[in-house]
Design a protein around this motif. Structure first.
Motif, mmCIF file in Angstrom:
data_model
loop_
_atom_site.group_PDB
_atom_site.id
_atom_site.type_symbol
_atom_site.label_atom_id
_atom_site.label_comp_id
_atom_site.label_asym_id
_atom_site.label_seq_id
_atom_site.Cartn_x
_atom_site.Cartn_y
_atom_site.Cartn_z
ATOM 1 N N ARG A 60 0.834 -1.202 0.000
ATOM 2 C CA ARG A 60 0.000 0.000 0.000
ATOM 3 C C ARG A 60 0.867 1.248 0.000
ATOM 4 O O ARG A 60 2.019 1.218 0.447
ATOM 5 C CB ARG A 60 -0.916 0.031 1.237
ATOM 6 C CG ARG A 60 -1.800 -1.193 1.374
ATOM 7 C CD ARG A 60 -2.715 -1.089 2.560
ATOM 8 N NE ARG A 60 -3.615 -2.247 2.622
ATOM 9 C CZ ARG A 60 -4.802 -2.233 3.208
ATOM 10 N NH1 ARG A 60 -5.239 -1.135 3.788
ATOM 11 N NH2 ARG A 60 -5.562 -3.315 3.218
ATOM 12 N N ILE A 117 0.606 4.807 1.793
ATOM 13 C CA ILE A 117 -0.120 5.506 2.852
ATOM 14 C C ILE A 117 0.657 6.759 3.209
ATOM 15 O O ILE A 117 1.843 6.697 3.527
ATOM 16 C CB ILE A 117 -0.291 4.608 4.094
ATOM 17 C CG1 ILE A 117 -1.057 3.321 3.725
ATOM 18 C CG2 ILE A 117 -1.030 5.362 5.209
ATOM 19 C CD1 ILE A 117 -1.154 2.319 4.842
ATOM 20 N N VAL A 134 -3.977 9.076 7.287
ATOM 21 C CA VAL A 134 -4.772 8.049 7.963
ATOM 22 C C VAL A 134 -5.842 8.738 8.807
ATOM 23 O O VAL A 134 -5.553 9.723 9.496
ATOM 24 C CB VAL A 134 -3.903 7.161 8.882
ATOM 25 C CG1 VAL A 134 -4.750 6.075 9.540
ATOM 26 C CG2 VAL A 134 -2.735 6.551 8.124
ATOM 27 N N ALA A 193 -5.971 6.330 4.376
ATOM 28 C CA ALA A 193 -6.368 5.051 4.950
ATOM 29 C C ALA A 193 -7.409 5.299 6.038
ATOM 30 O O ALA A 193 -7.460 6.375 6.644
ATOM 31 C CB ALA A 193 -5.158 4.331 5.532
ATOM 32 N N GLN A 209 -7.622 0.772 1.319
ATOM 33 C CA GLN A 209 -7.637 1.870 2.288
ATOM 34 C C GLN A 209 -7.927 1.391 3.706
ATOM 35 O O GLN A 209 -7.738 2.151 4.659
ATOM 36 C CB GLN A 209 -8.710 2.904 1.903
ATOM 37 C CG GLN A 209 -8.435 3.705 0.659
ATOM 38 C CD GLN A 209 -9.570 4.661 0.353
ATOM 39 O OE1 GLN A 209 -10.561 4.280 -0.262
ATOM 40 N NE2 GLN A 209 -9.441 5.906 0.797
#
Length: 294
Positions: free
Chosen positions: A13, A15, A121, A143, A189
Motif C-alpha cells: 500500500r 499511505i 490516515v 487510509a 484503504q
C-alpha cells in the motif's frame, strides 16, 4: 511472515505518500494527544508547543506513523468539532514530512479537513458509528482505521457483556468493512482494530489478544493499540507510568498473532522491540554483524 500473518488484502500500500508492504514489515504508530484529559499523558502534550515537540521526538525515535488526537474516546467534557480542529490541524501541519500523519477522530467533518491538510490516515475509534465517515474517506488517498467499540465516544458504558467476545468483535469488524466498501472506500484503504479495552474489561481484552489471529484473518492490516492500557495495569498491578514492560510484551505478542501496526506511547522502546521481532521473524537484517564473524 506467512506463519505469523494471514494473507493480506492489498499487503502493498501507499499511505501518506509512503510505500508499505505489510507482509514484510510492521509500522510503529506514535501517539501525540492535544487533549487535557488523555488516560496516559494527562495533558502533557496539550500545549501546542509541547505537541509539536512530541511529534519531532517521535519521528527522531523512529516512529513510522504519528497519530494525533484532539478528543479522547473515554467519557469527558463535550468538545466541538471546531475546537477539535483547532487542536489537531496545527499538529498535522507540524508533522508533515516527518512521518505518516494519522488523526484519531470519529467526526466526518474533522476527517475531511485533516485529509485536506495532509493526514494520510483517519483513525475512527467509533467503528463508523457515523457512516458519513466512510463517505469522507472514499475517493481520497487516506487510509481508514475501523475500530470495534460498543458505545458512542465520550459515553460511559459500564459492565460490557459478550457471549464470545472475539467472535463478536470479528463479526462487528467484518460488517463495518462491508459498510465502508458499500460507501466507496477501497479495500486497500482499510485497516482494522479490535479496540483493546474499548468497552471491554480486562478478561475481554486478554481473550481478544489471545485469539487475535481470528481478527487478523479478516485480511486487512490489523492495528493493535495496547500501549499502557488498563488490561496491562490490572494484569500486572502497575499504575500508569509503570506499564512499559507489559506494553512491550503485548506489542510483541500481537505481532506474532498478526498485527501489522502497533500504536504506542514509548516510541524508542517500542521501535526496538518491533525491529527485533522483525529480525527474529527473518524480515529484517541486523544493523551490523561482528560477533563470531570470520
Amino acid at each position: 511472515m506467512s506463519h505469523y500473518a494471514p494473507p493480506l488484502i492489498s499487503a502493498e500500500r501507499v499511505i501518506g505518500g509512503r510505500a508499505y508492504d505489510f507482509s514484510q514489515r510492521v509500522a510503529v504508530m506514535a501517539i501525540v494527544n492535544r487533549t487535557p484529559d488523555s488516560f496516559h499523558d494527562r495533558g502533557r502534550t496539550f500545549a501546542l508547543e509541547k505537541a509539536t515537540e512530541a511529534v519531532r521526538a517521535a519521528a527522531e525515535a523512529g516512529a513510522d506513523w504519528i497519530d494525533i488526537g484532539g478528543v479522547p474516546f473515554a467519557p469527558g467534557p463535550y468538545v466541538s468539532a471546531q475546537e477539535e480542529l483547532d487542536r489537531v490541524l496545527p499538529v498535522v501541519e507540524a508533522a508533515q514530512g516527518l512521518a505518516v500523519v494519522s488523526v484519531d477522530t470519529y467526526r466526518p467533518e474533522v476527517a475531511r479537513e485533516v485529509i485536506k491538510a495532509g493526514a494520510g490516515v483517519v483513525n475512527d475509534t467509533s467503528g463508523l458509528r457515523d457512516v458519513a465517515m466512510a463517505d469522507a474517506v472514499a475517493g481520497t488517498d487516506a487510509a481508514l482505521v475501523i475500530t470495534h467499540s460498543l458505545a458512542k465516544p465520550r459515553t460511559p458504558y459500564p459492565g460490557p457483556s459478550y457471549g464470545d467476545v472475539t467472535a463478536e468483535v470479528a463479526g462487528f469488524l467484518r460488517d463495518r468493512v462491508r459498510l465502508a466498501l458499500e460507501h466507496g472506500v477501497r479495500p486497500e484503504q482499510i485497516i482494522v482494530d479490535p479496540g483493546h479495552d474499548l468497552n471491554k474489561n480486562t478478561y475481554h481484552t486478554l481473550e481478544v489478544t489471545r485469539r487475535l489471529r481470528e481478527i487478523a484473518d479478516i485480511g486487512h492490516p490489523l492495528l493493535a493499540a495496547v500501549s499502557n492500557k488498563d488490561f496491562i495495569g490490572e494484569t500486572l498491578d502497575r499504575p500508569q507510568g509503570e506499564r512499559l514492560p507489559g506494553t512491550l510484551a503485548a506489542v510483541v505478542f500481537c505481532i506474532l498473532q498478526g498485527a501489522r501496526i502497533v500504536r504506542v506511547h514509548d516510541v524508542r522502546a517500542a521501535v526496538e522491540a518491533v525491529r527485533m521481532t522483525e529480525a527474529m521473524l527473518g524480515l529484517r537484517e541486523p544493523a551490523y554483524t561482528r560477533h563470531n564473524m570470520a
